[in-house]
Write a protein that holds these residues in place. Structure first.
Motif, mmCIF file in Angstrom:
data_model
loop_
_atom_site.group_PDB
_atom_site.id
_atom_site.type_symbol
_atom_site.label_atom_id
_atom_site.label_comp_id
_atom_site.label_asym_id
_atom_site.label_seq_id
_atom_site.Cartn_x
_atom_site.Cartn_y
_atom_site.Cartn_z
ATOM 1 N N GLY A 42 0.828 -1.206 0.000
ATOM 2 C CA GLY A 42 0.000 0.000 0.000
ATOM 3 C C GLY A 42 0.862 1.256 0.000
ATOM 4 O O GLY A 42 0.504 2.277 -0.598
ATOM 5 N N THR A 43 2.032 1.149 0.633
ATOM 6 C CA THR A 43 2.946 2.304 0.679
ATOM 7 C C THR A 43 3.482 2.646 -0.714
ATOM 8 O O THR A 43 3.645 3.815 -1.050
ATOM 9 N N ASP A 44 3.747 1.608 -1.523
ATOM 10 C CA ASP A 44 4.217 1.876 -2.893
ATOM 11 C C ASP A 44 3.154 2.656 -3.674
ATOM 12 O O ASP A 44 3.467 3.565 -4.432
ATOM 13 N N LYS A 45 1.904 2.266 -3.437
ATOM 14 C CA LYS A 45 0.795 2.961 -4.106
ATOM 15 C C LYS A 45 0.727 4.420 -3.624
ATOM 16 O O LYS A 45 0.547 5.341 -4.410
ATOM 17 N N ARG A 46 0.908 4.575 -2.296
ATOM 18 C CA ARG A 46 0.879 5.936 -1.733
ATOM 19 C C ARG A 46 2.000 6.796 -2.303
ATOM 20 O O ARG A 46 1.817 7.972 -2.606
ATOM 21 N N ILE A 47 3.185 6.192 -2.469
ATOM 22 C CA ILE A 47 4.314 6.948 -3.043
ATOM 23 C C ILE A 47 3.963 7.364 -4.475
ATOM 24 O O ILE A 47 4.203 8.497 -4.878
ATOM 25 N N PHE A 48 3.368 6.444 -5.222
ATOM 26 C CA PHE A 48 2.982 6.722 -6.612
ATOM 27 C C PHE A 48 1.983 7.891 -6.674
ATOM 28 O O PHE A 48 2.069 8.764 -7.529
ATOM 29 N N ILE A 49 1.041 7.908 -5.724
ATOM 30 C CA ILE A 49 -0.026 8.917 -5.766
ATOM 31 C C ILE A 49 0.416 10.240 -5.130
ATOM 32 O O ILE A 49 0.116 11.317 -5.644
ATOM 33 N N HIS A 50 1.141 10.144 -3.995
ATOM 34 C CA HIS A 50 1.442 11.370 -3.240
ATOM 35 C C HIS A 50 2.932 11.705 -3.173
ATOM 36 O O HIS A 50 3.299 12.792 -2.720
ATOM 37 N N GLY A 51 3.800 10.772 -3.526
ATOM 38 C CA GLY A 51 5.228 10.982 -3.303
ATOM 39 C C GLY A 51 5.572 10.716 -1.849
ATOM 40 O O GLY A 51 4.691 10.447 -1.027
ATOM 41 N N GLN A 52 6.864 10.794 -1.533
ATOM 42 C CA GLN A 52 7.320 10.523 -0.160
ATOM 43 C C GLN A 52 8.662 11.202 -0.019
ATOM 44 O O GLN A 52 9.482 11.149 -0.938
ATOM 45 N N LYS A 53 8.899 11.829 1.150
ATOM 46 C CA LYS A 53 10.084 12.697 1.256
ATOM 47 C C LYS A 53 11.413 11.944 1.100
ATOM 48 O O LYS A 53 12.384 12.511 0.624
ATOM 49 N N ASN A 54 11.425 10.657 1.458
ATOM 50 C CA ASN A 54 12.682 9.907 1.335
ATOM 51 C C ASN A 54 12.886 9.286 -0.039
ATOM 52 O O ASN A 54 13.923 8.694 -0.296
ATOM 53 N N VAL A 55 11.863 9.374 -0.875
ATOM 54 C CA VAL A 55 11.967 8.804 -2.219
ATOM 55 C C VAL A 55 12.195 9.956 -3.198
ATOM 56 O O VAL A 55 11.270 10.660 -3.577
ATOM 57 N N VAL A 56 13.464 10.162 -3.545
ATOM 58 C CA VAL A 56 13.831 11.303 -4.388
ATOM 59 C C VAL A 56 13.989 10.815 -5.828
ATOM 60 O O VAL A 56 14.875 10.008 -6.117
ATOM 61 N N PRO A 57 13.116 11.272 -6.734
ATOM 62 C CA PRO A 57 13.189 10.795 -8.123
ATOM 63 C C PRO A 57 14.506 11.215 -8.794
ATOM 64 O O PRO A 57 15.038 12.272 -8.437
ATOM 65 N N PRO A 58 14.999 10.450 -9.756
ATOM 66 C CA PRO A 58 14.460 9.149 -10.164
ATOM 67 C C PRO A 58 14.837 8.069 -9.129
ATOM 68 O O PRO A 58 15.979 8.024 -8.682
ATOM 69 N N ALA A 59 13.857 7.232 -8.759
ATOM 70 C CA ALA A 59 14.088 6.249 -7.700
ATOM 71 C C ALA A 59 13.386 4.942 -8.046
ATOM 72 O O ALA A 59 12.409 4.926 -8.797
ATOM 73 N N ILE A 60 13.911 3.858 -7.491
ATOM 74 C CA ILE A 60 13.279 2.543 -7.647
ATOM 75 C C ILE A 60 12.723 2.158 -6.283
ATOM 76 O O ILE A 60 13.474 2.076 -5.318
ATOM 77 N N THR A 61 11.413 1.964 -6.201
ATOM 78 C CA THR A 61 10.795 1.594 -4.924
ATOM 79 C C THR A 61 10.623 0.071 -4.865
ATOM 80 O O THR A 61 11.146 -0.658 -5.693
ATOM 81 N N GLY A 62 9.859 -0.386 -3.877
ATOM 82 C CA GLY A 62 9.624 -1.834 -3.705
ATOM 83 C C GLY A 62 10.457 -2.379 -2.565
ATOM 84 O O GLY A 62 11.690 -2.369 -2.625
ATOM 85 N N HIS A 63 9.781 -2.853 -1.504
ATOM 86 C CA HIS A 63 10.530 -3.322 -0.329
ATOM 87 C C HIS A 63 10.077 -4.706 0.148
ATOM 88 O O HIS A 63 10.557 -5.167 1.174
ATOM 89 N N GLU A 64 9.151 -5.344 -0.565
ATOM 90 C CA GLU A 64 8.699 -6.685 -0.152
ATOM 91 C C GLU A 64 9.375 -7.684 -1.082
ATOM 92 O O GLU A 64 8.776 -8.213 -2.004
ATOM 93 N N ILE A 65 10.646 -7.918 -0.796
ATOM 94 C CA ILE A 65 11.567 -8.474 -1.795
ATOM 95 C C ILE A 65 11.993 -9.898 -1.469
ATOM 96 O O ILE A 65 12.329 -10.210 -0.333
ATOM 97 N N VAL A 66 12.024 -10.729 -2.507
ATOM 98 C CA VAL A 66 12.729 -12.011 -2.402
ATOM 99 C C VAL A 66 13.623 -12.120 -3.632
ATOM 100 O O VAL A 66 13.208 -11.787 -4.749
ATOM 101 N N GLY A 67 14.859 -12.528 -3.402
ATOM 102 C CA GLY A 67 15.801 -12.617 -4.510
ATOM 103 C C GLY A 67 16.801 -13.726 -4.290
ATOM 104 O O GLY A 67 16.757 -14.445 -3.284
ATOM 105 N N THR A 68 17.693 -13.858 -5.258
ATOM 106 C CA THR A 68 18.749 -14.864 -5.186
ATOM 107 C C THR A 68 20.084 -14.131 -5.096
ATOM 108 O O THR A 68 20.322 -13.192 -5.869
ATOM 109 N N VAL A 69 20.921 -14.551 -4.154
ATOM 110 C CA VAL A 69 22.226 -13.901 -4.005
ATOM 111 C C VAL A 69 23.009 -14.086 -5.311
ATOM 112 O O VAL A 69 23.200 -15.213 -5.787
ATOM 113 N N TYR A 70 23.429 -12.972 -5.896
ATOM 114 C CA TYR A 70 24.018 -12.989 -7.232
ATOM 115 C C TYR A 70 25.496 -12.624 -7.193
ATOM 116 O O TYR A 70 26.314 -13.225 -7.853
ATOM 117 N N GLU A 71 25.827 -11.617 -6.374
ATOM 118 C CA GLU A 71 27.216 -11.175 -6.295
ATOM 119 C C GLU A 71 27.497 -10.701 -4.874
ATOM 120 O O GLU A 71 26.700 -9.940 -4.302
#
Ligand SMILES: [Zn+2]
Ligand SMILES: [Zn+2]
Length: 319
Positions: A42-71
């Protein structure tokens, strides 16, 4: 030649573009993950609609992350190995304040966060900053765990943080106001903790259909009228031991105080708009009825580990 990757780049309110951007490289202390899944908060949606002071464009959001260790960068001695799947803790504490010393990084006076201050998971690759790696924010998960489920460990960790305060007991009656993903997760956790009756209230019937589908509680449609009254009626007129507000408006917080029974516990899980956070509060109700009202914000690493264990045990009706 610079290697490129695809990312969803936030350029400002209402402006997210899929672009080619430089693929990150792991510097000293850093780790790069190949993103497997990143769920939308929901926060990503809020950032998209209203912005957020810690997200300074150009920025990549998304914090509910699963990944594979690559390097893995030089000097990382966390036991990580490439090819290992992992989830990523969002909050990075300063490491110096009293809260960080207590490992309560979510309460750090000057925390930073992945997907806000640092690039997040809406990209092919994610660089986990050295401070986050050192803090233990890369949490390995079994590669056999479904990445779709693992992508829900972050929001689930936040719910577990809130539930910790509520101290649910077998036989407790609970009501959750708000049937979005975190409302459903709360219901599932409280069910797993032995609450005997769980009601989930929402104004949208479409949302309530998920309550039925997942079998986590009794849906209560509160559209058109006094929501507290409708919830009480649904519960046979009896008040509740646990009330959780999972929607970002004030009226459920006021309703929570009407719905809680003596010695009951309330969690204000969702925040409300920052320019309008004041509600009337009968402090005598809290005093004479021994009611506890808790807040909770984000989560800490132990909650990620608890969430991972819950997902591993299949305690939640995900699909
Ligand atoms: Zn989130
Ligand atoms: Zn700190």
């Amino acid at each position: 030649m610079i290697e490129l990757m695809k990312a969803a780049v936030f350029h400002g309110v209402g402006d997210v573009r899929i672009e080619d951007v430089p693929k990150p490289k792991a510097g000293p202390g850093e780790v790069v993950l190949r993103v497997q899944r990143c769920s939308v908060c929901g926060t990503d949606k809020r950032i998209f609609i209203h912005g957020q002071k810690n997200v300074v464009p150009p920025a990549i959001t998304g914090h509910e992350i699963v990944g594979t260790v690559y390097e893995i960068g030089s000097g990382v001695n966390s036991g990580l190995r490439t090819g290992q799947n992992a989830v990523v803790g969002t909050v990075v504490g300063c490491g110096k304040c009293i809260y960080c010393k207590r490992k309560q990084y979510n309460l750090c006076d000057s925390f930073t966060a992945i997907g806000y201050d640092y690039a997040g998971g809406f990209a092919n690759y994610l660089k986990v900053p050295a401070a986050a790696v050192a803090q233990g924010n890369i949490i390995p998960i079994p590669n056999s765990m479904s990445v779709e489920r693992a992508a829900l460990i972050e929001p689930l960790s936040c719910c577990l943080n809130g539930v910790e305060y509520l101290n649910p007991q077998p036989g407790d009656r609970a009501v959750i106001i708000g049937a979005g993903p975190v409302g459903l997760m709360h219901a599932a956790i409280l069910k797993a903790r032995g609450c005997s009756e769980i009601f989930v209230a929402n104004r949208s019937q479409a949302r309530l259909e998920y309550v039925k589908e997942f079998g986590v509680g009794t849906p209560v449609n509160t559209s058109g009228g006094d929501a507290a009254k409708k919830i009480l009626e649904a519960g046979g007129g009896e008040k509740f031991d646990i009330v959780v507000t999972c929607c970002s408006v004030k009226s459920p917080q006021e309703d929570a105080l009407k719905l809680v029974r003596k010695k009951g516990r309330i969690s204000f899980f969702a925040g409300v708009p920052k320019d309008d956070p004041i509600i009337p509060l009968d402090t005598n109700l809290i005093h004479y009825s021994e009611i506890s009202v808790f807040g909770c914000f984000a989560s800490n690493l132990q909650h990620y580990h608890q969430a991972q264990a819950m997902v591993s045990r299949d305690d939640l009706p995900w699909e």
